[in-house]
Scaffold this motif. Sequence first.
Motif, PDB file in Angstrom:
ATOM      1  N   ASN A  11      11.742  -2.605  92.387  1.00 39.78           N
ATOM      2  CA  ASN A  11      12.350  -2.912  91.091  1.00 39.78           C
ATOM      3  C   ASN A  11      12.391  -4.416  90.842  1.00 39.78           C
ATOM      4  OD1 ASN A  11      14.430  -3.413  92.924  1.00 39.78           O
ATOM      5  ND2 ASN A  11      15.691  -1.698  92.231  1.00 39.78           N
ATOM      6  N   ILE A  50      18.719  -2.940  87.220  1.00 37.70           N
ATOM      7  CA  ILE A  50      19.269  -2.559  88.517  1.00 37.70           C
ATOM      8  C   ILE A  50      20.796  -2.579  88.384  1.00 37.70           C
ATOM      9  CG2 ILE A  50      19.319  -3.044  90.991  1.00 37.70           C
ATOM     10  CD1 ILE A  50      16.818  -4.869  90.513  1.00 37.70           C
ATOM     11  N   ALA A  54      23.287  -0.769  93.361  1.00 40.29           N
ATOM     12  CA  ALA A  54      21.996  -0.113  93.624  1.00 40.29           C
ATOM     13  C   ALA A  54      21.136  -0.987  94.534  1.00 40.29           C
ATOM     14  CB  ALA A  54      21.258   0.158  92.321  1.00 40.29           C
ATOM     15  N   ASP A  55      20.240  -0.336  95.268  1.00 39.89           N
ATOM     16  CA  ASP A  55      19.325  -1.060  96.139  1.00 39.89           C
ATOM     17  C   ASP A  55      18.377  -1.939  95.329  1.00 39.89           C
ATOM     18  OD1 ASP A  55      20.237  -0.039  98.570  1.00 39.89           O
ATOM     19  OD2 ASP A  55      18.820   1.632  98.549  1.00 39.89           O
ATOM     20  N   TYR A  65      21.539  -5.132  97.986  1.00 42.35           N
ATOM     21  CA  TYR A  65      21.983  -4.380  96.808  1.00 42.35           C
ATOM     22  C   TYR A  65      22.440  -5.350  95.727  1.00 42.35           C
ATOM     23  CZ  TYR A  65      26.725  -5.154  98.601  1.00 42.35           C
ATOM     24  OH  TYR A  65      27.882  -5.732  99.068  1.00 42.35           O
ATOM     25  N   ASP A  69      25.391  -6.008  87.732  1.00 43.45           N
ATOM     26  CA  ASP A  69      24.293  -5.413  86.969  1.00 43.45           C
ATOM     27  C   ASP A  69      23.217  -6.479  86.775  1.00 43.45           C
ATOM     28  OD1 ASP A  69      25.587  -2.968  86.701  1.00 43.45           O
ATOM     29  OD2 ASP A  69      26.413  -3.467  84.726  1.00 43.45           O
TER      30      ASP A  69
END
Length: 96
Positions: A11, A50, A54-55, A65, A69
């Motif tokens: 990502n 992301i 989240a990872d 992580y 945001d």
Amino acid sequence: MKLLHLHRSDNVAVLAADGRAGDRVALASGGDIVLPCDLVMGHKIAIRAIPAGADVLKYGCPIGYAATDIAVGDHVHLHNLTSRYTVIEDMEAAGQ
């Protein structure tokens, strides 16, 4: 300017050259990203949103992580990425 998208599940992508705030970088998946600030080669940019917690995926593996945001196009670095593995020393902030 190019981004290196190292693994299909990542990502983030890596800048292949230095970039200036406002530069447009094309995404292989379509569209483009406007750099939010001056960045040097090797820094990471979010290519998908992301959410906090989240990872962050690079090389197909989690490198930490999201501490907050992270929007598409955001610079991903120590200010919004927390490692699950090691303590990260910010040598840039220390003036070294």
